[in-house]
Design a protein around this motif. Structure first.
Motif, PDB file in Angstrom:
ATOM      1  N   HIS A   5     134.652  49.361  39.214  1.00  0.00           N
ATOM      2  CA  HIS A   5     136.261  48.717  39.241  1.00  0.00           C
ATOM      3  C   HIS A   5     136.977  49.967  38.407  1.00  0.00           C
ATOM      4  N   THR A  49     144.518  47.640  33.992  1.00  0.00           N
ATOM      5  CA  THR A  49     143.746  47.470  32.874  1.00  0.00           C
ATOM      6  C   THR A  49     144.390  46.329  31.873  1.00  0.00           C
ATOM      7  N   MET A  57     137.094  40.163  32.917  1.00  0.00           N
ATOM      8  CA  MET A  57     135.881  41.034  32.936  1.00  0.00           C
ATOM      9  C   MET A  57     135.550  41.904  31.992  1.00  0.00           C
ATOM     10  N   SER A  58     136.499  42.609  31.609  1.00  0.00           N
ATOM     11  CA  SER A  58     136.383  43.491  30.651  1.00  0.00           C
ATOM     12  C   SER A  58     137.305  43.401  29.349  1.00  0.00           C
ATOM     13  N   ILE A  63     138.284  51.138  31.647  1.00  0.00           N
ATOM     14  CA  ILE A  63     137.561  51.471  32.890  1.00  0.00           C
ATOM     15  C   ILE A  63     136.590  52.586  32.882  1.00  0.00           C
ATOM     16  N   VAL A  65     134.290  49.576  34.965  1.00  0.00           N
ATOM     17  CA  VAL A  65     133.414  48.458  34.877  1.00  0.00           C
ATOM     18  C   VAL A  65     132.610  48.139  36.177  1.00  0.00           C
ATOM     19  N   GLU A  67     129.859  45.867  38.492  1.00  0.00           N
ATOM     20  CA  GLU A  67     129.223  44.544  38.756  1.00  0.00           C
ATOM     21  C   GLU A  67     127.721  45.193  39.699  1.00  0.00           C
ATOM     22  N   VAL A  72     127.315  42.856  34.288  1.00  0.00           N
ATOM     23  CA  VAL A  72     128.721  43.271  34.437  1.00  0.00           C
ATOM     24  C   VAL A  72     128.620  44.226  33.074  1.00  0.00           C
ATOM     25  N   SER A  74     130.346  47.924  31.069  1.00  0.00           N
ATOM     26  CA  SER A  74     131.370  48.748  31.083  1.00  0.00           C
ATOM     27  C   SER A  74     130.674  49.925  30.206  1.00  0.00           C
ATOM     28  N   GLU A  75     131.681  50.854  29.920  1.00  0.00           N
ATOM     29  CA  GLU A  75     131.375  52.300  29.086  1.00  0.00           C
ATOM     30  C   GLU A  75     130.795  53.040  30.067  1.00  0.00           C
TER      31      GLU A  75
END
Length: 219
Positions: A5, A49, A57-58, A63, A65, A67, A72, A74-75
């Motif tokens: 994403h 965002t 999701m975040s 962004i 992110v 899957e 899931v 991020s970072e």
């Protein structure tokens, strides 16, 4: 299939570059930064965002992110390190020591280099300094970067790469951070080993594939 994403004109570039290095198939959902949209909250705004679906999701609204099956994550640096561990051959760690060193160099890039490199990216346009205040901020950022860039340059002069004498996810992460300051030619000029290494990183076919996708996106 892995889902990324985030538009390529973001830190998602790191993840996309790595996927090309790994020949790892992925699906990309082009979530855009809210600050790039006139009205990010409008009903017809593209996924961004600040979109409720993305924030579910975040919660940080950042962004990329991914899957990855049920995970899931991020970072961007956490994502690249995860994917390199999971799918990497030579690009990922071969043992616990390499894993630790890849984390060390990635976090060094994020903490010691990225903030000032981003200042240069945002305020130093095509090698021409803008307003006087911006010029001062760029000069201060460049001065602070000399020490950490010398650390990287000295290491590369001795070892050729950051970890294990080969191109790894640590090189990818560091190269993508240093790229932000690349437009400031005078800053990088003294660091011969770093410039040679950076060119080799950016000459890789996987980087070119990511870069072409990035250039094809709207600015």
């Amino acid at each position: 299939m892995l889902t990324i994403h985030g538009v390529t004109r973001s830190r998602a570039s790191r993840v996309i570059w790595l996927c090309h290095e790994l020949d790892l198939p992925f699906r990309q959902e082009p979530v855009i930064q809210a600050y790039r949209i006139a009205d990010a909250d409008a009903p017809d705004a593209p996924m961004n965002t600040r979109s409720p679906g993305f924030l579910a999701m975040s919660p940080a609204g950042a962004i990329p992110v991914i899957e990855d099956d049920a995970l899931v994550l991020s970072e961007s640096l956490a994502i690249t390190l995860h994917l390199a561990r999971k799918h990497g051959t030579d690009i990922g760690p071969q043992d616990y020591a390499e894993d630790a060193l890849m984390g060390q160099w990635s976090f060094y890039a994020a903490t010691a280099i990225e903030p000032d490199a981003l200042t240069i990216l945002m305020l130093h346009n095509r090698g021409t300094l803008q307003e006087a205040d911006d010029a001062g901020l760029v000069a201060e950022a460049a001065e602070r970067l000399v020490r950490p860039l010398k650390v990287v340059d000295d290491h590369l002069a001795e070892h050729g790469h950051l970890v294990g004498g080969r191109f790894t996810v640590a090189d990818l992460n560091m190269a993508e951070v240093i790229r932000y300051a690349q437009g400031h030619g005078a800053l990088l000029e003294p660091f011969v080993a770093l410039r040679t290494w950076l060119k080799a990183c950016q000459d890789r076919p996987a980087f070119h594939k990511m870069w072409q996708a990035r250039l094809s996106e709207p600015e």
